[in-house]
Design a protein around this motif. Structure first.
Motif, PDB file in Angstrom:
ATOM      1  N   LEU A   1     -36.533 -25.392   4.128  1.00 31.98           N
ATOM      2  CA  LEU A   1     -35.481 -24.425   4.874  1.00 31.98           C
ATOM      3  C   LEU A   1     -36.119 -23.559   5.684  1.00 31.98           C
ATOM      4  CD1 LEU A   1     -32.855 -23.881   2.186  1.00 31.98           C
ATOM      5  CD2 LEU A   1     -32.672 -25.638   4.056  1.00 31.98           C
ATOM      6  N   ILE A   2     -37.026 -22.743   5.059  1.00 31.33           N
ATOM      7  CA  ILE A   2     -37.788 -21.850   5.700  1.00 31.33           C
ATOM      8  C   ILE A   2     -38.590 -22.490   7.217  1.00 31.33           C
ATOM      9  CG2 ILE A   2     -39.699 -20.319   5.807  1.00 31.33           C
ATOM     10  CD1 ILE A   2     -37.191 -19.197   4.377  1.00 31.33           C
ATOM     11  N   ASN A   3     -39.109 -23.587   6.927  1.00 29.70           N
ATOM     12  CA  ASN A   3     -39.570 -24.330   8.365  1.00 29.70           C
ATOM     13  C   ASN A   3     -38.755 -24.515   9.274  1.00 29.70           C
ATOM     14  OD1 ASN A   3     -41.747 -25.861   9.633  1.00 29.70           O
ATOM     15  ND2 ASN A   3     -40.939 -27.670   8.640  1.00 29.70           N
ATOM     16  N   ALA A   4     -37.556 -25.166   8.837  1.00 28.67           N
ATOM     17  CA  ALA A   4     -36.354 -25.453   9.829  1.00 28.67           C
ATOM     18  C   ALA A   4     -36.105 -24.071  10.493  1.00 28.67           C
ATOM     19  CB  ALA A   4     -35.365 -25.964   9.250  1.00 28.67           C
TER      20      ALA A   4
ATOM     21  N   PHE B   1     -43.504 -32.170 -20.041  1.00 25.21           N
ATOM     22  CA  PHE B   1     -43.817 -33.477 -19.579  1.00 25.21           C
ATOM     23  C   PHE B   1     -45.046 -33.192 -18.665  1.00 25.21           C
ATOM     24  CE2 PHE B   1     -43.380 -36.744 -16.360  1.00 25.21           C
ATOM     25  CZ  PHE B   1     -43.688 -37.695 -17.101  1.00 25.21           C
ATOM     26  N   LEU B   2     -45.901 -33.840 -19.199  1.00 23.39           N
ATOM     27  CA  LEU B   2     -47.212 -33.998 -18.664  1.00 23.39           C
ATOM     28  C   LEU B   2     -47.810 -32.630 -18.593  1.00 23.39           C
ATOM     29  CD1 LEU B   2     -46.704 -36.444 -15.758  1.00 23.39           C
ATOM     30  CD2 LEU B   2     -47.679 -36.991 -17.849  1.00 23.39           C
ATOM     31  N   GLY B   3     -47.548 -31.918 -19.508  1.00 21.99           N
ATOM     32  CA  GLY B   3     -48.458 -30.604 -19.619  1.00 21.99           C
ATOM     33  C   GLY B   3     -47.616 -29.258 -19.057  1.00 21.99           C
ATOM     34  N   LEU B   4     -46.403 -29.609 -18.322  1.00 19.62           N
ATOM     35  CA  LEU B   4     -45.657 -28.615 -17.754  1.00 19.62           C
ATOM     36  C   LEU B   4     -44.354 -28.783 -18.334  1.00 19.62           C
ATOM     37  CD1 LEU B   4     -46.401 -29.220 -13.921  1.00 19.62           C
ATOM     38  CD2 LEU B   4     -47.441 -27.565 -15.409  1.00 19.62           C
ATOM     39  N   ALA B   5     -43.661 -27.554 -18.282  1.00 23.48           N
ATOM     40  CA  ALA B   5     -42.290 -27.374 -18.821  1.00 23.48           C
ATOM     41  C   ALA B   5     -41.371 -27.816 -17.869  1.00 23.48           C
ATOM     42  CB  ALA B   5     -42.182 -26.095 -19.263  1.00 23.48           C
ATOM     43  N   THR B   6     -39.956 -27.732 -18.387  1.00 18.55           N
ATOM     44  CA  THR B   6     -39.006 -28.336 -17.551  1.00 18.55           C
ATOM     45  C   THR B   6     -38.620 -27.183 -16.530  1.00 18.55           C
ATOM     46  OG1 THR B   6     -37.995 -29.452 -19.288  1.00 18.55           O
ATOM     47  CG2 THR B   6     -36.376 -29.365 -17.458  1.00 18.55           C
ATOM     48  N   TRP B   7     -38.810 -26.069 -16.852  1.00 17.32           N
ATOM     49  CA  TRP B   7     -38.412 -24.925 -16.016  1.00 17.32           C
ATOM     50  C   TRP B   7     -39.581 -24.990 -14.818  1.00 17.32           C
ATOM     51  CZ3 TRP B   7     -41.670 -21.091 -14.745  1.00 17.32           C
ATOM     52  CH2 TRP B   7     -42.621 -20.670 -15.632  1.00 17.32           C
ATOM     53  N   GLN B   8     -40.788 -25.505 -15.095  1.00 13.39           N
ATOM     54  CA  GLN B   8     -41.729 -25.502 -14.074  1.00 13.39           C
ATOM     55  C   GLN B   8     -41.467 -26.476 -12.883  1.00 13.39           C
ATOM     56  OE1 GLN B   8     -45.063 -25.654 -16.908  1.00 13.39           O
ATOM     57  NE2 GLN B   8     -45.618 -23.671 -16.304  1.00 13.39           N
ATOM     58  N   TYR B   9     -41.010 -27.696 -13.659  1.00  9.82           N
ATOM     59  CA  TYR B   9     -40.557 -28.749 -12.525  1.00  9.82           C
ATOM     60  C   TYR B   9     -39.386 -28.286 -11.783  1.00  9.82           C
ATOM     61  CZ  TYR B   9     -43.672 -32.022 -14.844  1.00  9.82           C
ATOM     62  OH  TYR B   9     -44.765 -32.718 -15.492  1.00  9.82           O
ATOM     63  N   VAL B  10     -38.350 -27.556 -12.256  1.00 10.70           N
ATOM     64  CA  VAL B  10     -37.246 -27.070 -11.513  1.00 10.70           C
ATOM     65  C   VAL B  10     -38.083 -25.985 -10.469  1.00 10.70           C
ATOM     66  CG1 VAL B  10     -35.346 -25.756 -11.743  1.00 10.70           C
ATOM     67  CG2 VAL B  10     -35.789 -27.557 -13.382  1.00 10.70           C
ATOM     68  N   GLY B  11     -38.815 -25.262 -10.944  1.00 11.57           N
ATOM     69  CA  GLY B  11     -39.324 -24.236  -9.853  1.00 11.57           C
ATOM     70  C   GLY B  11     -39.968 -24.792  -8.964  1.00 11.57           C
ATOM     71  N   ILE B  12     -40.600 -25.821  -8.901  1.00 14.66           N
ATOM     72  CA  ILE B  12     -41.491 -26.715  -7.691  1.00 14.66           C
ATOM     73  C   ILE B  12     -40.519 -27.396  -7.016  1.00 14.66           C
ATOM     74  CG2 ILE B  12     -43.031 -28.754  -7.611  1.00 14.66           C
ATOM     75  CD1 ILE B  12     -44.265 -28.232 -10.306  1.00 14.66           C
ATOM     76  N   LEU B  13     -39.279 -27.988  -7.430  1.00 13.06           N
ATOM     77  CA  LEU B  13     -38.303 -28.548  -6.801  1.00 13.06           C
ATOM     78  C   LEU B  13     -37.713 -27.355  -5.534  1.00 13.06           C
ATOM     79  CD1 LEU B  13     -36.638 -30.987  -9.116  1.00 13.06           C
ATOM     80  CD2 LEU B  13     -38.243 -31.649  -7.137  1.00 13.06           C
ATOM     81  N   ILE B  14     -37.474 -25.895  -6.471  1.00 10.29           N
ATOM     82  CA  ILE B  14     -36.892 -25.101  -5.677  1.00 10.29           C
ATOM     83  C   ILE B  14     -37.932 -24.645  -4.536  1.00 10.29           C
ATOM     84  CG2 ILE B  14     -36.211 -22.932  -5.773  1.00 10.29           C
ATOM     85  CD1 ILE B  14     -34.923 -23.144  -8.517  1.00 10.29           C
ATOM     86  N   LEU B  15     -39.137 -24.559  -4.938  1.00 14.23           N
ATOM     87  CA  LEU B  15     -39.965 -23.993  -3.807  1.00 14.23           C
ATOM     88  C   LEU B  15     -40.234 -25.067  -2.917  1.00 14.23           C
ATOM     89  CD1 LEU B  15     -43.197 -22.414  -5.999  1.00 14.23           C
ATOM     90  CD2 LEU B  15     -41.641 -21.373  -4.853  1.00 14.23           C
ATOM     91  N   LEU B  16     -40.158 -26.512  -3.149  1.00 13.24           N
ATOM     92  CA  LEU B  16     -40.169 -27.519  -1.861  1.00 13.24           C
ATOM     93  C   LEU B  16     -38.982 -27.110  -1.064  1.00 13.24           C
ATOM     94  CD1 LEU B  16     -41.392 -30.760  -3.881  1.00 13.24           C
ATOM     95  CD2 LEU B  16     -42.749 -29.126  -2.342  1.00 13.24           C
TER      96      LEU B  16
ATOM     97  N   TYR C   1     -47.960 -24.436  14.012  1.00 15.40           N
ATOM     98  CA  TYR C   1     -48.834 -23.900  13.300  1.00 15.40           C
ATOM     99  C   TYR C   1     -48.625 -22.373  12.585  1.00 15.40           C
ATOM    100  CZ  TYR C   1     -51.616 -27.898  14.830  1.00 15.40           C
ATOM    101  OH  TYR C   1     -52.239 -28.895  15.208  1.00 15.40           O
ATOM    102  N   LEU C   2     -47.977 -21.747  13.593  1.00 14.95           N
ATOM    103  CA  LEU C   2     -47.560 -20.290  13.289  1.00 14.95           C
ATOM    104  C   LEU C   2     -46.458 -20.281  12.036  1.00 14.95           C
ATOM    105  CD1 LEU C   2     -47.835 -17.289  13.378  1.00 14.95           C
ATOM    106  CD2 LEU C   2     -46.423 -17.241  15.220  1.00 14.95           C
ATOM    107  N   SER C   3     -45.650 -21.173  11.990  1.00 10.57           N
ATOM    108  CA  SER C   3     -44.675 -21.598  10.842  1.00 10.57           C
ATOM    109  C   SER C   3     -45.213 -21.885   9.670  1.00 10.57           C
ATOM    110  CB  SER C   3     -43.702 -22.606  11.460  1.00 10.57           C
ATOM    111  OG  SER C   3     -42.747 -22.838  10.501  1.00 10.57           O
TER     112      SER C   3
END
Length: 581
Positions: free
Chosen positions: A218-221, A198-213, A255-257
């Motif tokens: 979580l890491i920021n918190a 979809f829009l040049g990206l595979a479904t697994w890539q969208y899933v990977g983007i959501l996982i990274l977000l 900023y360090l975080s």
């Protein structure tokens, strides 16, 4: 040219001449039973037949010659595209690999390194000369990305160009650096999940983007709860409670975080195998964002450090430290801003060297047009190098006087006696004589006292003795280096020099001590009957016999010793500090 494809990472299939060849058996275990031997043999014969057919078709292909860096890089990337996918043919560009499986994997690894670093190959910029030589070494080498990936280079062997043996040997290491912390496993795992696009990206890539977000959130918190108390503890330990600014600490921790999160994203984003243009844009965007956040973090760090340095400077006796602090802070901020700006320009492929050269030429023209400004900057350097005065010193220059309040890059701010604040260019300060009265060890009190000519010598001597007594009796006078002498006979007076040095801490104390000494001199003259002279002309008239001269207050000099001793005793007693309660 070398966009990512899900087919790039299927190790069980080779494509030769556009056909799939299964070299790695995927036959179920139950087919290996005795009753399945015949189907198994049929499958193997079919596979062998397809292999021969593919091999024959490969032999009929007119493969491109590796006659230049352009043709070698083109061969490597062309046969890893979705429509022309053939890793074995792509591996022809690698030197010294005899194992076909290893060659195939190495070709894919090299492309993954390019994609993971967001390096886009501009084919039009590649040299097509088969006799190309590196301008620095004058050898038949070519490095596609000399700054971002200097380890990868091509070399000419006989008449063909290949990725060098050293490059091939470093591929495993480079691949681990681009995909650290086990992300290389994800690179080979994700593309087999969700191949819909979809829009040049595979479904697994969208899933990977959501996982990274989600991972970023979580890491920021977590980091904000760890770093903020840590920085707060360090600032309280070294600055104390009064020097801690909670808002400043919170910003530095944030900023360090963010810097740590951006560093993790730069390591994990390559696992998404984004299209090369998007990967390049994402990679540069993360680097630019990291640079900006680093600059802001350094700003907050400088402010925290300056709080500590300011408290330390306040504890020292020298005022020059406090004078230098604003200049140091401004200089550090300018260095940080310029460093961040040059880094961003470098990421945007701007020729920083040419830019600096252009700025230098423009700076020369600007300097010629703004000579006064340059003169003031040089004067600032002279003021900070020679240190003719410090903040709080009372100085005199060019007929003016005042107390120094601030020394800046361009001017020095001085508070005059009428409380006015004037800004004097440092170029002017550097070129005039400056009298720094704040650096005096003692303050000089010089007075010439003239008495009338009709004063007897014995009375002059007693008056001088009384002046010495005044100097010794006053606690603020350094009597050891006082100069009190009858040193001149001017036109209308006998001049007595009264020169003493006052050990006083301030201008107000100096005025108060001078007042006490002047009043003491007046009272001493009154006690001894000494008359002060002033410019005048004397007219002598012959006295009539019946006119009598009034007798002197003390006809006998010995009679004056008692009143003089009493006076000196009273004066000395008046200078003693009152007894404490």
């Amino acid at each position: 040219m070398h966009g990512s494809s899900p087919d790039d990472y299927q190790p069980q299939i080779w494509r030769i001449a556009g056909q799939d060849l299964f070299l790695k058996s995927t036959i179920p275990i139950h087919m290996l039973r005795t009753r399945s031997v015949l189907p198994l043999l049929l499958c193997l014969l079919a596979g062998f037949g397809s292999y021969r057919s593919a091999a024959q078709m490969t032999a009929n292909i007119d493969l491109p010659a590796l006659e230049s860096p352009y043709s070698t890089i083109y061969t490597h990337l062309y046969f890893l595209q979705p429509d022309t996918y053939d890793p074995l043919l792509s591996a022809r560009s690698l030197y010294g690999i005899s194992d076909s499986i290893r060659a195939r994997n190495a070709a894919i690894q090299l492309k993954q390194v390019f994609d993971g670093k967001g390096l886009f190959v501009d084919l039009e910029s590649l040299p097509k000369n088969r006799n190309f030589r590196d301008s620095t070494t004058q050898k038949s080498y070519f490095t596609p990305f000399p700054q971002a990936l200097p380890e990868v280079y091509l070399e000419k062997v006989d008449s063909s160009w290949y990725y060098s043996r050293e490059t091939v040997a470093l591929l495993d290491q480079l691949h681990r650096e681009v995909y650290p912390l086990g992300s290389n496993i994800l690179v080979n795992l994700f593309p087999h999940i969700g191949q819909g696009r979809f829009l040049g990206l595979a479904t697994w890539q969208y899933v990977g983007i959501l996982i990274l977000l989600l991972f970023t959130y979580l890491i920021n918190a977590l980091l904000s709860r760890m770093i903020n108390p840590l920085i707060g503890y360090l600032t309280r330990r070294y600055l104390g409670e009064e020097g801690t600014e909670r808002q400043l600490v919170w910003k530095a921790a944030s900023y360090l975080s963010m810097l740590i999160i951006l560093a993790l994203l730069r390591m994990l984003v390559p696992t998404l195998l984004l299209p090369i243009q998007l990967a390049e844009l994402t990679h540069k965007g993360l680097l630019i964002a990291s640079t900006i956040i680093l600059v802001l973090f350094l700003f907050r760090t400088i402010d925290l450090v300056m709080i500590y340095v300011r408290s330390w400077a306040a504890s020292t006796e020298q005022k020059y430290d406090e004078q230098l602090l604003p200049i140091v802070r401004t200089t550090l901020i300018i260095i940080v801003v310029l460093g961040g700006l040059f880094q961003i320009l470098n990421l945007l492929n701007v020729n920083v060297t040419a830019l600096i050269a252009g700025v230098s030429i423009g700076g020369l023209a600007l300097a010629l047009a703004a000579q006064d400004t340059v003169k003031n900057l040089i004067g600032s350097a002279i003021v900070f190098t020679d240190r003719p005065f410090q903040i709080g010193d009372y100085i005199e220059w060019g007929g003016q006087a005042g107390t120094v309040e601030q020394v800046g890059f361009r001017s020095t701010r001085i508070r005059t006696g009428d409380t006015s604040l004037i800004s004097v260019p440092n170029g002017t300060i550097a070129n005039v004589a400056v009298t720094n009265k704040g650096m005096r060890t003692f303050r000089l009190f010089h007075l010439t006292t003239g008495v009338t000519y009709n004063t007897p010598p014995a009375l002059v001597e007693q008056f001088i003795e009384g002046l010495h007594g005044l100097a010794k009796a006053h606690p603020m006078v350094n009597a050891e280096i006082s100069y009190i002498y009858f040193n001149n006979m001017s036109a209308s007076s006998l001049d007595i020099m009264f020169r003493v040095y006052l050990d006083v801490p301030s201008y107000a104390a100096e005025l108060r001590t001078k007042e006490e000494l002047l009043l003491g001199i007046l009272r001493l003259a009154e006690v001894l009957g000494v008359h002060f002279a002033f410019p005048s002309s004397s007219v002598y008239v012959e006295q009539f016999p019946e006119k009598k001269v009034p007798p002197a207050p003390f006809p006998n000099p010995a009679d004056r010793q008692g009143p003089l001793a009493d006076f000196l005793q009273q004066f000395e007693k008046a200078q003693q500090p009152p007894p404490s309660a």
